[in-house]
Design a protein around this motif. Structure first.
Motif, PDB file in Angstrom:
ATOM      1  N   GLY A 212       0.549  -1.409  -0.017  1.00  0.00           N
ATOM      2  CA  GLY A 212      -0.023   0.006  -0.086  1.00  0.00           C
ATOM      3  C   GLY A 212       0.658   1.190   0.060  1.00  0.00           C
ATOM      4  O   GLY A 212       0.249   2.257   0.067  1.00  0.00           O
ATOM      5  N   SER A 213       2.192   1.250  -0.105  1.00  0.00           N
ATOM      6  CA  SER A 213       3.086   2.175  -0.122  1.00  0.00           C
ATOM      7  C   SER A 213       3.102   3.341  -1.124  1.00  0.00           C
ATOM      8  O   SER A 213       2.994   4.469  -0.821  1.00  0.00           O
ATOM      9  CB  SER A 213       4.454   1.757   0.009  1.00  0.00           C
ATOM     10  N   ILE A 214       2.492   2.897  -2.409  1.00  0.00           N
ATOM     11  CA  ILE A 214       2.461   3.921  -3.309  1.00  0.00           C
ATOM     12  C   ILE A 214       1.253   4.910  -3.049  1.00  0.00           C
ATOM     13  O   ILE A 214       1.453   5.955  -3.690  1.00  0.00           O
ATOM     14  CB  ILE A 214       1.804   3.024  -4.752  1.00  0.00           C
ATOM     15  N   ALA A 215       0.050   4.628  -2.490  1.00  0.00           N
ATOM     16  CA  ALA A 215      -0.924   5.705  -2.271  1.00  0.00           C
ATOM     17  C   ALA A 215      -0.329   6.714  -1.238  1.00  0.00           C
ATOM     18  O   ALA A 215      -0.422   8.042  -1.759  1.00  0.00           O
ATOM     19  CB  ALA A 215      -1.969   4.891  -1.254  1.00  0.00           C
ATOM     20  N   GLN A 216       0.595   6.442  -0.208  1.00  0.00           N
ATOM     21  CA  GLN A 216       1.138   7.456   0.387  1.00  0.00           C
ATOM     22  C   GLN A 216       2.224   8.338  -0.382  1.00  0.00           C
ATOM     23  O   GLN A 216       2.209   9.498  -0.237  1.00  0.00           O
ATOM     24  CB  GLN A 216       1.712   6.880   1.831  1.00  0.00           C
ATOM     25  N   ALA A 217       2.853   7.564  -1.220  1.00  0.00           N
ATOM     26  CA  ALA A 217       3.910   8.233  -1.827  1.00  0.00           C
ATOM     27  C   ALA A 217       3.417   9.328  -2.833  1.00  0.00           C
ATOM     28  O   ALA A 217       3.751  10.339  -3.094  1.00  0.00           O
ATOM     29  CB  ALA A 217       4.776   7.270  -2.689  1.00  0.00           C
ATOM     30  N   LEU A 218       2.218   8.742  -3.728  1.00  0.00           N
ATOM     31  CA  LEU A 218       1.482   9.725  -4.532  1.00  0.00           C
ATOM     32  C   LEU A 218       0.887  10.921  -3.762  1.00  0.00           C
ATOM     33  O   LEU A 218       1.022  12.148  -4.540  1.00  0.00           O
ATOM     34  CB  LEU A 218       0.422   9.058  -5.372  1.00  0.00           C
ATOM     35  N   ASP A 219       0.356  10.817  -2.798  1.00  0.00           N
ATOM     36  CA  ASP A 219       0.002  11.899  -2.050  1.00  0.00           C
ATOM     37  C   ASP A 219       0.841  12.905  -1.525  1.00  0.00           C
ATOM     38  O   ASP A 219       0.680  14.011  -1.556  1.00  0.00           O
ATOM     39  CB  ASP A 219      -0.757  11.460  -0.801  1.00  0.00           C
ATOM     40  N   MET A 220       2.155  12.351  -1.217  1.00  0.00           N
ATOM     41  CA  MET A 220       3.148  13.219  -0.628  1.00  0.00           C
ATOM     42  C   MET A 220       3.830  13.851  -2.003  1.00  0.00           C
ATOM     43  O   MET A 220       4.373  15.217  -1.790  1.00  0.00           O
ATOM     44  CB  MET A 220       4.218  12.375   0.046  1.00  0.00           C
ATOM     45  N   MET A 221       3.879  13.267  -3.066  1.00  0.00           N
ATOM     46  CA  MET A 221       4.612  13.786  -4.495  1.00  0.00           C
ATOM     47  C   MET A 221       3.613  14.793  -4.933  1.00  0.00           C
ATOM     48  O   MET A 221       4.327  15.953  -5.143  1.00  0.00           O
ATOM     49  CB  MET A 221       4.558  12.725  -5.465  1.00  0.00           C
ATOM     50  N   TYR A 222       2.531  14.635  -5.098  1.00  0.00           N
ATOM     51  CA  TYR A 222       1.533  15.784  -5.694  1.00  0.00           C
ATOM     52  C   TYR A 222       1.372  16.818  -4.846  1.00  0.00           C
ATOM     53  O   TYR A 222       1.336  18.065  -5.125  1.00  0.00           O
ATOM     54  CB  TYR A 222       0.283  14.923  -6.342  1.00  0.00           C
ATOM     55  N   GLY A 223       1.305  16.504  -3.433  1.00  0.00           N
ATOM     56  CA  GLY A 223       1.051  17.608  -2.497  1.00  0.00           C
ATOM     57  C   GLY A 223       2.062  18.688  -2.672  1.00  0.00           C
ATOM     58  O   GLY A 223       1.953  19.798  -2.360  1.00  0.00           O
ATOM     59  N   GLN A 224       3.339  18.019  -2.529  1.00  0.00           N
ATOM     60  CA  GLN A 224       4.749  19.143  -2.702  1.00  0.00           C
ATOM     61  C   GLN A 224       4.983  19.842  -3.986  1.00  0.00           C
ATOM     62  O   GLN A 224       5.182  20.809  -4.238  1.00  0.00           O
ATOM     63  CB  GLN A 224       5.659  18.295  -2.301  1.00  0.00           C
ATOM     64  N   SER A 225       4.543  18.841  -4.972  1.00  0.00           N
ATOM     65  CA  SER A 225       4.795  19.433  -6.623  1.00  0.00           C
ATOM     66  C   SER A 225       3.722  20.516  -7.068  1.00  0.00           C
ATOM     67  O   SER A 225       3.928  21.248  -7.658  1.00  0.00           O
ATOM     68  CB  SER A 225       4.979  18.466  -7.406  1.00  0.00           C
ATOM     69  N   GLY A 226       2.404  20.103  -6.599  1.00  0.00           N
ATOM     70  CA  GLY A 226       1.265  21.050  -6.724  1.00  0.00           C
ATOM     71  C   GLY A 226       0.915  20.702  -8.185  1.00  0.00           C
ATOM     72  O   GLY A 226       0.018  21.514  -8.628  1.00  0.00           O
ATOM     73  N   ILE A 227       1.264  19.835  -8.787  1.00  0.00           N
ATOM     74  CA  ILE A 227       0.768  19.406 -10.058  1.00  0.00           C
ATOM     75  C   ILE A 227      -0.633  18.757  -9.903  1.00  0.00           C
ATOM     76  O   ILE A 227      -0.949  18.035  -9.084  1.00  0.00           O
ATOM     77  CB  ILE A 227       1.579  18.104 -10.730  1.00  0.00           C
ATOM     78  N   ASP A 228      -1.711  19.192 -10.875  1.00  0.00           N
ATOM     79  CA  ASP A 228      -3.034  19.163 -10.228  1.00  0.00           C
ATOM     80  C   ASP A 228      -3.863  18.043 -11.015  1.00  0.00           C
ATOM     81  O   ASP A 228      -5.007  17.942 -11.158  1.00  0.00           O
ATOM     82  CB  ASP A 228      -3.908  20.389 -10.074  1.00  0.00           C
ATOM     83  N   SER A 229      -3.199  17.418 -11.997  1.00  0.00           N
ATOM     84  CA  SER A 229      -3.525  16.517 -13.176  1.00  0.00           C
ATOM     85  C   SER A 229      -2.574  15.377 -13.142  1.00  0.00           C
ATOM     86  O   SER A 229      -1.617  15.450 -13.255  1.00  0.00           O
ATOM     87  CB  SER A 229      -4.157  17.213 -14.285  1.00  0.00           C
ATOM     88  N   PHE A 230      -3.276  14.207 -13.166  1.00  0.00           N
ATOM     89  CA  PHE A 230      -2.527  12.951 -13.549  1.00  0.00           C
ATOM     90  C   PHE A 230      -1.999  12.665 -14.717  1.00  0.00           C
ATOM     91  O   PHE A 230      -1.065  12.041 -15.102  1.00  0.00           O
ATOM     92  CB  PHE A 230      -3.296  11.739 -12.965  1.00  0.00           C
ATOM     93  N   TRP A 231      -2.739  13.406 -15.716  1.00  0.00           N
ATOM     94  CA  TRP A 231      -2.381  13.219 -17.077  1.00  0.00           C
ATOM     95  C   TRP A 231      -2.186  14.430 -17.607  1.00  0.00           C
ATOM     96  O   TRP A 231      -2.724  15.611 -17.608  1.00  0.00           O
ATOM     97  CB  TRP A 231      -3.712  12.517 -17.823  1.00  0.00           C
ATOM     98  N   ASN A 232      -1.321  14.530 -18.681  1.00  0.00           N
ATOM     99  CA  ASN A 232      -1.292  15.701 -19.429  1.00  0.00           C
ATOM    100  C   ASN A 232      -1.390  15.109 -20.929  1.00  0.00           C
ATOM    101  O   ASN A 232      -0.584  14.253 -21.575  1.00  0.00           O
ATOM    102  CB  ASN A 232       0.234  16.209 -19.517  1.00  0.00           C
ATOM    103  N   GLY A 233      -2.734  15.261 -21.423  1.00  0.00           N
ATOM    104  CA  GLY A 233      -3.322  14.327 -22.463  1.00  0.00           C
ATOM    105  C   GLY A 233      -3.348  13.183 -22.120  1.00  0.00           C
ATOM    106  O   GLY A 233      -4.137  12.729 -21.101  1.00  0.00           O
ATOM    107  N   ASP A 234      -2.610  12.098 -22.785  1.00  0.00           N
ATOM    108  CA  ASP A 234      -2.621  10.536 -22.476  1.00  0.00           C
ATOM    109  C   ASP A 234      -1.333  10.235 -22.006  1.00  0.00           C
ATOM    110  O   ASP A 234      -0.967   9.193 -21.714  1.00  0.00           O
ATOM    111  CB  ASP A 234      -3.004   9.820 -23.648  1.00  0.00           C
TER     112      ASP A 234
END
Length: 446
Positions: A212-234
């Motif tokens: 389950g570690s990826i869930a926490q990692a993604l939250d901490m990654m996007y939380g700090q980067s501020g990127i607000d979309s998982f996709w840029n196009g596809d």
């Protein structure tokens, strides 16, 4: 939800899901031996309900069922509790065997894509639009479930509750150290360092390095980067240089301000570390509230929504919205729908979410008094509706998302934590798998 939603259905199957879907079409049958399409039925008799968090939510579901059977004495509900870790495989086994599916089942957004691809769930948009639930479901949860089903504008479950990323912290330890609540990333990192004293076995943070570690990692990654979309196009943004930098900072916490044993932490071990030891913070979600309350008492911990950046903007990844699915093979959909509508009505939805410490989907329930005094639940609800909160919608609609984001990449994440693989190498690999899964999904969608 305000206006009726469209009816366009996307199949979006991978090769494995396609085979399962063919098996369902060929062999599935309802409880009366009819085809897998089931029927509306008489609206009376016995229906079967699978609780997708059996054992944890059994008591509150039995209370709701008792009230339902009192209101509808001609309907009986057979309750089956299924452990959360087993529910996907239970559904898959029943689908493959062509029998044994329930009339109603708990369906989290993370498993929707698989069940929709296997043609197991009946669409419920029309039923909602003609029921007492019309206009009473939280718009953000509806959007999450729509996206997760892969159809874009059709619902295949009725949302019941939402989760939210929460940074839990020990208020007693923070007070003793003269620290402010970790509401920003700067405060989080400063507190993690100050609360660590390895000689005394005291640590500022407990890290999830196992299942389950990826869930926490993604939250901490996007939380700090501020990127607000998982996709840029596809093309996924997961390996954007800003996310790479954020992951490097996050994994650098390991064995500096965390116990070394955290490398193998799953949910249970991570929560136990926080609840039983001298750990300052843990990042999880609202689902662990009751664990902390039982172990620490209400005066020794609190939760804040994921930290903000310096400008006050919060970025967090979406958590799977839980819901109730109406199974296509049910031979008594009329009775099954009555149960769903009752369970998601304001009073019952409020009671269930108060028990779970989660955010109600029924907007009338969101105004109930318990929310205001529920601490982290109120914090989560406020963050969910705050204009300064950006939610990154994870691709739950990809049939491969569950295995891809867990078993396929978790071993490599541990290599990053141990310094045997770089954050960039890991995220490039992860991105490659995601981009391929997205391309495959689009190829099989219509």
């Amino acid at each position: 939800m305000t206006a009726p939603l469209g009816r366009r259905l996307r199949t979006g199957v991978t090769a494995v899901a396609a085979l399962s879907a063919l098996a369902l079409t060929a062999t599935a049958c309802g409880t009366d031996g009819t085809s897998g399409k089931g029927s509306e039925g008489s609206g009376k008799g016995t229906i079967t309900f699978w609780d997708n968090n059996g054992g944890v939510r059994t008591d509150i579901w039995k209370e709701i069922i008792a009230k339902f059977e009192k209101k509808y004495p001609d309907i009986k509900v057979k309750y089956v509790g299924v452990a959360a870790a087993d529910v996907q495989s239970k559904y898959d086994t029943a689908i493959a065997g062509g029998k044994g599916l329930p009339d109603v089942g708990g369906v989290g957004a993370a498993m929707l894509a698989s069940l929709v691809a296997q043609n197991a769930l009946a669409p419920v948009t029309d039923r909602i639009d003609s029921s007492g639930l019309k206009g009473k479901l939280d718009a953000s949860m509806v959007k999450n479930v729509e996206a997760a089903g892969g159809s874009g504008d059709e619902l295949y479950s009725v949302p019941t509750s939402a989760n939210m990323g929460i940074l839990w912290y020990r208020t007693d330890l923070f007070k003793a150290a003269g620290l402010d609540a970790p509401t920003t990333y700067d405060k989080f990192y400063a507190a993690a360092t100050k609360l660590t004293d390895k000689k005394k076995n005291e640590f500022g943070f407990t890290f999830r390095g196992g299942a389950g570690s990826i869930a926490q990692a993604l939250d901490m990654m996007y939380g700090q980067s501020g990127i607000d979309s998982f996709w840029n196009g596809d093309t996924t943004t997961v390996n954007d240089p800003r996310n790479v930098s954020a992951l490097e900072k996050y994994v650098a916490l390991y064995n500096k301000v965390t116990p070394e044993a955290d490398l193998n932490n799953d949910f249970v071990k991570m929560v136990a570390e926080f609840d039983n030891g001298k750990i300052g913070m843990v990042q999880h979600n609202l689902g662990s509230y009751q664990n902390h309350l039982d172990a620490l008492g209400k005066d020794k911990f609190a939760g804040v929504a994921m930290p903000t950046d310096a400008s006050g903007v919060r970025t967090t990844v979406s958590n799977p919205v839980d819901g109730l699915g109406l199974f296509k093979n049910s031979t008594n959909k009329e009775a099954a729908w009555k149960f769903i509508e009752f369970a998601v009505s304001a009073a019952q939805n409020s009671a269930w979410n108060e028990s779970a410490g989660a955010i109600p989907s029924n907007t009338e329930a969101q105004d109930d008094a318990w929310i205001a005094s529920a601490g982290a639940t109120k914090t989560g609800l406020d963050a969910l509706t705050d204009s300064n909160t950006k939610i990154v919608q994870l691709p739950y609609y990809l049939p491969d998302w569950g295995t891809l984001s867990k078993s396929e990449v978790e071993p490599d994440f541990q290599k990053v934590v141990l310094g045997k693989e770089t954050a960039k190498e890991f995220l490039d690999m992860f991105a490659g798998k995601l981009n391929a899964a997205q391309a495959d999904w689009k190829k099989h969608s219509s």
